[in-house]
Design an enzyme around this catalytic site. Sequence first.
Site, PDB file in Angstrom:
ATOM      1  CD  GLU A 183     -13.282  -3.746  -5.715  1.00 10.90           C
ATOM      2  OE1 GLU A 183     -13.957  -3.178  -4.836  1.00 10.90           O
ATOM      3  OE2 GLU A 183     -12.223  -4.344  -5.485  1.00 10.90           O
ATOM      4  CB  CYS A 227      -9.540  -5.100   0.606  1.00 11.17           C
ATOM      5  SG  CYS A 227      -9.076  -6.722   1.228  1.00 11.17           S
ATOM      6  CG  HIS A 254     -12.874  -6.597  -2.733  1.00 11.96           C
ATOM      7  ND1 HIS A 254     -11.789  -5.946  -3.266  1.00 11.96           N
ATOM      8  CD2 HIS A 254     -12.382  -7.487  -1.851  1.00 11.96           C
ATOM      9  CE1 HIS A 254     -10.690  -6.422  -2.725  1.00 11.96           C
ATOM     10  NE2 HIS A 254     -11.005  -7.361  -1.864  1.00 11.96           N
TER      11      HIS A 254
END
Length: 507
Positions: A169, A79, A167
């Site tokens: 994660e 990001c 993202h």
Amino acid sequence: MMEKIIILDFGSQTTQLIGRRVRELNTYCEILPYNKMPYDDPSVIGVILSGSPFSVYDEKAFRTELDRLRGHYPLLGICYGAQFMAYTYGGTVEPANSREYGRAHLSKVNEADPLLRDITPGAQVWMSHGDTITSLPDGFSIIASTDQVPVAAFRAGDEKMWGVQFHPEVYHSECGMQLLRNFVVDICGSRQSWSAASFIESTVAELKAQLGNDKVVLGLSGGVDSSVAAVLLNKAIGKNLTCIFVDHGMLRKNEFADVMRDYEGLGLNVIGVDASPKFFADLAGVTDPEQKRKIIGRDFIEVFDEEARKLTDVKWLGQGTIYPDCIESLSITGTTIKSHHNVGGLPEKMHLKLCEPLRLLFKDEVRAVGRELGMPERLITRHPFPGPGLAVRILGDITPEKVAVLQEADHIFIQGLRDWGLYDQVWQAGVILLPVQSVGVMGDERTYERAVALRAVTSTDAMTADWARLPYDFLAEVSNKIINKVRGVNRVTYDISSKPPATIEWE
Ligand code: XMP
């Protein structure tokens, strides 16, 4: 030497999650502030640049010297991290027409790229950004797009430098773990040797070397962190460890006796101290939440210090501090909402050196270590419980009588969760005693008694939480039992607030 990934934190809410995912890949990693890259550490095998609340154009935006990273380590920007790479090397980043938040699907994927191995078009990713990369620096190429975002992922030529706009994660990025695995294992070459067993082995060896024949004192709270720290220290130095468990009078029903029994079963050398009269006396009439915490913190230190002084030759204070408590960078944009570290003053007061064997672990890793050490599941899966105990769940002033009422109600709720098989589905639960009385009717009698609130939340780290969707039938049973069995309570409510904007505890 333990190989590691460095995660440079630019202030995103999800930085800690990146760390947890890398650890789930059995790879050691450290989260450091964006400007604290350990350039001279030879064990770094790769660097991840996190997201950020800032735009690359903000004056206050966090920046780091990319030239010292590029070409030296495999790099992955996430990001803001990706935008910062593109912007630094001459690409364009612009505010998106609308802030893009939520689910998206990769429409085009360069499946030959090593970062995207085994990721195919259609894969779901999670977007959360206000800016978007509209043109890439010379020599960079797009390796994945969504319908909305042409530059969803890019690579700098054939260098080991990638950026992703989404993202990986967060759980909602279904291909995120695969992408991180591709980066950490295939590209950075992690041998994936980080595990609970390897942690125990190396930590016990380090503790033996660090402590030699020195004596250590450690405060136990009944919680998983201090318990695992104690068992680990016990394994390393045995009888040179003395543990102190202070009963401040605001623990759960039977908790002091139950936990003492568990500790003794683990072979720990524990001194149990009933200091409740002192705490109750000092708390009498105090209603302000921060004041309560301060008094409890201060009394705790006094009691602990007095007990520890009875021991001779102690040089170290053991503590169950865990990684989220230590990540310095988490405070780069944060504010303190409540003062949690109620024993923060102990080391200074006692002139002892600090020994924190769990300071590198996330909560789930602490649990894995506890299991590996053979600790009972009861201790390991225990819900978190605040240091000041029921004191922060009694709104208004604290009396032994109120604590007794709350202990009964809390016991019914927690036992109910266990009986219904719901205990492990919630992050933590408890009952709050409200400073409110209301009218009820019991038999033919009018009653005017207390109200309590049940609180149960789901969470992964207590930073954010949602109220647990417990079954109505369960809530009905608990409510009935509390009202029928706990004298002085005639009304039960259920707290349906999420964090933020509410917090888990009421005080
Ligand atoms: P909040 O209420 O801030 O709580 O959402 C987040 C987590 O921290 C625990 N908590 C405390 N723990 N001392 C502690 O050791 C405290 O003063 C304290 N206050 C809250 C809370 O139970 C939750 O797990």
